[in-house]
Enzyme design. Sequence first.
Site, short mmCIF file in Angstrom:
data_model
loop_
_atom_site.label_atom_id
_atom_site.label_comp_id
_atom_site.label_asym_id
_atom_site.label_seq_id
_atom_site.Cartn_x
_atom_site.Cartn_y
_atom_site.Cartn_z
CG HIS A 7 -2.05 0.96 1.14
ND1 HIS A 7 -1.87 2.32 1.13
CD2 HIS A 7 -3.39 0.76 1.05
CE1 HIS A 7 -3.05 2.92 1.05
NE2 HIS A 7 -4.00 1.98 0.99
CB THR A 44 -9.59 20.57 -52.47
OG1 THR A 44 -9.82 20.68 -53.88
CG2 THR A 44 -9.62 21.97 -51.85
CG HIS A 45 -10.67 16.01 -53.03
ND1 HIS A 45 -11.45 15.20 -52.22
CD2 HIS A 45 -11.45 17.10 -53.33
CE1 HIS A 45 -12.64 15.76 -52.06
NE2 HIS A 45 -12.66 16.91 -52.71
CB SER A 62 21.93 3.35 -43.40
OG SER A 62 20.94 2.46 -43.90
CE LYS A 116 14.73 9.26 -49.23
NZ LYS A 116 14.40 7.95 -48.65
CD GLU A 140 8.60 10.24 -42.10
OE1 GLU A 140 8.31 10.01 -43.28
OE2 GLU A 140 9.66 9.84 -41.57
#
Length: 437
Positions: A68, A147-148, A270, A275, A282
């Site tokens: 407790h 849009t879309h 890597s 990149k 993310e």
Amino acid sequence: MIARYTRAEMGRIWSDANKYQCWLTVEIAASQALAKFGLVPQSAADAIRDRGAFTVDRINEIEAEVRHDVIAFTTTVAEHIDAQPHSLEKASRWLHYGLTSTDVVDTAQSLQLKEASAIIRAGIVALSDTLKKRAIEFKHTPIIGRTHGIHAEPTTFGLKLLLWYSEMQRNLTRFDAAAEDLRVGKLSGAVGTFGHLKPEHEEAICAELGLRPVAVATQVVQRDRHAAYVATLAVLASTLDKIATEVRHLQRTEVREAEEFFSEKQKGSSAMPHKRNPITSEQISGLARVVRANAQVAFENIALWHERDISHSSAERVILPDSTILVDYLLAKTENLIDKLLVYPARMLKNLESTGGLIFSGQLLLDLAESGMSREDAYRLVQSHAMNSWKNDLTFREEIAKVPEITARLSPEKLARAFDYKRQLSNVDAIFSRVLG
């Protein structure tokens, strides 16, 4: 929450040491307030205040036996209070007087949430300030609105940022309300009936702690308050996800209108040296999912058996620290993302013009209708040439200039005006004034 996503000050708030310190703060405030009512000897209240202490290790040692945590805590504090040599009075017998465990735990948790909320509020304000600054910077920078995912009509990059700023202001309003709703204490006993203390005692203790007493409780502060708070954090995290998702889209190679800052020594892959990945965005999107998931747990915590069970307790040991820690981290990450965001106005304009004027079909439709052509005929005429230009990779603007039904109604000057993006962006200042005043 793992150390990777925990900033130091927020992590300190949810440490065991600070939790127990908040418990001790409640116990001290209770004994001092009760001493004023004559329920506790002032000398005992002062001994609790002056000598009350603990070590986390000792609490853990006792808890391993008694299973407790509050009893382990009060036993540890009592050892410190009564450790005074030659003391005949056991002042510790007045510790926790008239209280039940949750009186201390829930009230102390409000103190922790109050601390955490101050940090989160500062983060909301910092991000808002950065969004406002960059919105003004790119107030009149044209970019294609989508849009879309498809090119629609021109907007400005400043308006994107202004929209996020406005949403963050709503988040601030919601957060202030949710945090204030949790700035409460509860010291009304085992089932909330003040079986051992009185409402005025609770009011005095809460005033000492800078909290408001709940109007009515069971053994616990009702968890709709906590659910509203975590849900507000989830909405806030979703706004950050929304910002990050837009940055991720804008950074795609074929779009490349904006991108995250990329330092000289940073590496994106890597295997592929070229990149430059939107890793911060993310991460923001990913961690926002955790906060949203925690909101569901908070909703489940509302329904407890009768006057209390502890099914909410174990869950809250996870979702309250984790949600506040993550939101603090995400706010800092998003503020840095926007502050250092690399923006490419030339690429924005190039993309805006890449469809050869197709995005002005709506304005051309209106101009033809204004000239006297029926809307149905104007729509059919403009759409047929738009689809032909799209299908055959033609320049819509040039194709329209060859159509007699159009040139008979619109002069070269009116046609040029139909394809002028500045015309459609003439109210940007008015929108900024609406938001910023």
